[in-house]
Design an enzyme around this catalytic site. Structure first.
Site, PDB file in Angstrom:
ATOM      1  CB  CYS A  82       3.346  -1.615  13.213  1.00 32.98           C
ATOM      2  SG  CYS A  82       3.424  -1.133  11.479  1.00 32.98           S
ATOM      3  CB  CYS A 107       1.317   6.264  11.240  1.00 32.99           C
ATOM      4  SG  CYS A 107       1.862   7.818  10.630  1.00 32.99           S
ATOM      5  CB  CYS A 131       7.539  -4.799   8.214  1.00 36.12           C
ATOM      6  SG  CYS A 131       8.865  -3.939   9.090  1.00 36.12           S
ATOM      7  CD  GLU A 179      -2.965  -1.050   2.289  1.00 37.22           C
ATOM      8  OE1 GLU A 179      -4.135  -1.222   1.955  1.00 37.22           O
ATOM      9  OE2 GLU A 179      -2.626  -0.810   3.467  1.00 37.22           O
ATOM     10  CB  CYS A 218       3.221   7.666   3.091  1.00 34.79           C
ATOM     11  SG  CYS A 218       3.801   6.402   4.234  1.00 34.79           S
ATOM     12  CB  CYS A 265       6.752  -2.288  15.609  1.00 37.45           C
ATOM     13  SG  CYS A 265       8.388  -1.749  15.101  1.00 37.45           S
TER      14      CYS A 265
HETATM   15  N1  SAH Z   1      10.032   0.743   9.538  1.00 35.85           N
HETATM   16  C1  SAH Z   1      10.047   2.163   9.510  1.00 35.85           C
HETATM   17  C2  SAH Z   1       8.971   2.762   8.640  1.00 35.85           C
HETATM   18  C3  SAH Z   1       7.563   2.251   8.830  1.00 35.85           C
HETATM   19  S1  SAH Z   1       6.709   2.725  10.278  1.00 35.85           S
HETATM   20  C4  SAH Z   1       9.993   2.719  10.918  1.00 35.85           C
HETATM   21  O1  SAH Z   1       9.895   1.929  11.863  1.00 35.85           O
HETATM   22  O2  SAH Z   1      10.108   3.917  11.099  1.00 35.85           O
HETATM   23  C5  SAH Z   1       6.312   4.399  10.070  1.00 35.85           C
HETATM   24  C6  SAH Z   1       5.834   5.061  11.366  1.00 35.85           C
HETATM   25  O3  SAH Z   1       4.505   4.630  11.725  1.00 35.85           O
HETATM   26  C7  SAH Z   1       6.711   4.701  12.525  1.00 35.85           C
HETATM   27  O4  SAH Z   1       7.063   5.769  13.320  1.00 35.85           O
HETATM   28  C8  SAH Z   1       5.826   3.718  13.244  1.00 35.85           C
HETATM   29  O5  SAH Z   1       6.196   3.502  14.485  1.00 35.85           O
HETATM   30  C9  SAH Z   1       4.468   4.360  13.085  1.00 35.85           C
HETATM   31  N2  SAH Z   1       3.372   3.446  13.464  1.00 35.85           N
HETATM   32  C10 SAH Z   1       3.361   2.111  13.326  1.00 35.85           C
HETATM   33  N3  SAH Z   1       2.208   1.587  13.792  1.00 35.85           N
HETATM   34  C11 SAH Z   1       1.464   2.616  14.242  1.00 35.85           C
HETATM   35  C12 SAH Z   1       0.164   2.725  14.821  1.00 35.85           C
HETATM   36  N4  SAH Z   1      -0.596   1.657  15.007  1.00 35.85           N
HETATM   37  N5  SAH Z   1      -0.277   3.950  15.160  1.00 35.85           N
HETATM   38  C13 SAH Z   1       0.472   5.042  14.938  1.00 35.85           C
HETATM   39  N6  SAH Z   1       1.699   5.003  14.366  1.00 35.85           N
HETATM   40  C14 SAH Z   1       2.192   3.803  14.038  1.00 35.85           C
END
Ligand code: SAH
Length: 352
Positions: A116, A332, A109, A89, A102, A113
């Site tokens: 996410c 995000c 991935c 996406e 974006c 995390c």
């Molecule tokens: N792998 C990279 C890029 C992808 S995440 C990274 O970790 O930065 C992009 C951003 O979205 C990151 O700051 C991540 O922590 C945030 N993010 C991920 N899941 C989220 C959620 N459920 N709510 C808000 N932000 C989130």
């Protein structure tokens, strides 16, 4: 077949072999990046035969748009179907005069995390340079002709620093005058923080904005929220981020997803303030965007306000990220490979 966007720099030679005038490269560039043509046959100032020769030699798209959603705040999200069946996406965001995109760097991935959506099914593979640029062009095509993309964030699915070999050439083309012409100052790479890859970025290409996804002020908590931290640790990440700043001169951004009751307490804010103090940094706080099936909570306004105040009183620049696109799961952390994996082809679907 070669991808036209991967082999961009060889085009002059390709035209020369066919005894074409040198201005053909520029014409093609304009069709690809400015007029945003859909196919070679639309390139009406190229001789018809040359157009079909181009079509025989090069692929223009390897992905198709499987789904297109539009939110009432102007955010649009594309689900792209890749040649091997993988799905990614990418998102277009409108904010006053800004037209930001974006983009994703991997199918899925591997970072894990816990909050996410992108990592829920692990990682399949890295995206190719062509696939990275296709996202930019597909999103640019959603704009009216008189508008241009202004900003790129590599903040979609995947860990960009795990795919630097393909990402750097794609960003080079995005920022080059012979590509999209977007200043490197308007391009941001967001990373979970992989120290050796960060070092490489500092040495090879310290011209983009760097955002480091922190989410916790100490290793104990970060190990829980960002499992890859068990291998890297915060100390190495912070010192590589500092090196990047020295090389780039660009203020660092640290991202911090606020998870109600988990990392948003006053003690976390105080510890974070002391971690960041003295660093030329911006803290980008992102109240958790809900992901179906995950148990986390968006903090109350009160908790958000108190988190912000503790940091500000500690001398830290704080910005709260505005939530955009959440009604189409484009905010995000909400980007994912949709299930079922094979989605019937639809050219355009409007959810707004
Ligand atoms: N792998 C990279 C890029 C992808 S995440 C990274 O970790 O930065 C992009 C951003 O979205 C990151 O700051 C991540 O922590 C945030 N993010 C991920 N899941 C989220 C959620 N459920 N709510 C808000 N932000 C989130």
């Amino acid at each position: 077949m070669q991808h036209i966007l991967e082999s961009h720099t060889d085009l002059t030679a390709w035209f020369a072999e066919r005894k074409q005038p040198t201005f053909r490269t520029e014409q093609l560039r304009q069709w690809l990046f400015e007029t945003r043509a859909e196919q070679f046959d639309d390139m009406s100032n190229l001789p018809k035969e040359l157009r079909s020769e181009l079509a025989q030699s090069f692929q223009m798209w390897t992905s198709t748009t499987a789904k297109h959603c539009r939110a009432t705040d102007g955010t649009e999200k594309l689900l792209l179907q890749l040649a091997d069946g993988g799905q990614i996406e990418c998102v277009l965001l409108r904010d006053e005069a800004r037209r930001s995109i974006c983009i994703s760097s991997q199918v899925g991935c591997a970072m894990g995390c816990v909050f996410c959506a992108s990592g829920l099914d692990g990682v399949d593979r890295n995206l190719t340079t062509g696939e990275l640029i296709e996202q930019m062009l597909r999103l640019a095509r959603l704009l009216p002709q008189e508008e241009r993309l202004s900003h790129i964030v590599v903040m979609g699915m995947g860990e960009p620093l795990a795919n630097l070999d393909r990402l750097l050439p794609a960003l080079e083309l995005a920022s080059s005058e012979s590509g999209l012409g977007i200043s490197p100052r308007r391009i941001t790479i967001s990373t979970v923080g992989l120290p050796p890859a960060l070092r490489r970025l500092t040495e090879e290409c310290p011209k983009y904005n760097l955002a480091v996804s922190l989410h916790a002020p100490n290793d104990n908590l970060r190990n829980e929220l960002v499992p890859v931290n068990r291998k890297t640790g915060l100390t190495a990440i912070m010192s590589e981020a500092d090196r990047y700043f020295e090389a780039s001169g660009r203020r660092l951004t640290f991202e911090y997803v606020l998870l109600g009751g988990l990392n948003d307490l006053p003690e976390h804010a105080r510890e974070l303030a002391s971690l960041l103090r003295g660093r030329p940094a911006l803290l980008n706080a992102i109240p958790y965007n809900p992901v179906a099936g995950l148990p986390y909570k968006t903090p109350s306004h009160r908790a958000q306000k108190s988190f912000r105040e503790i940091l500000q009183n500690g001398g830290i620049n704080v910005q709260f990220r505005q939530r955009k696109g959440d009604e189409i799961n484009a905010a995000c952390g909400q980007l994912r490979r949709s299930t079922p994996r094979i989605v019937p082809l639809r050219t355009s679907e409007t959810t707004a």
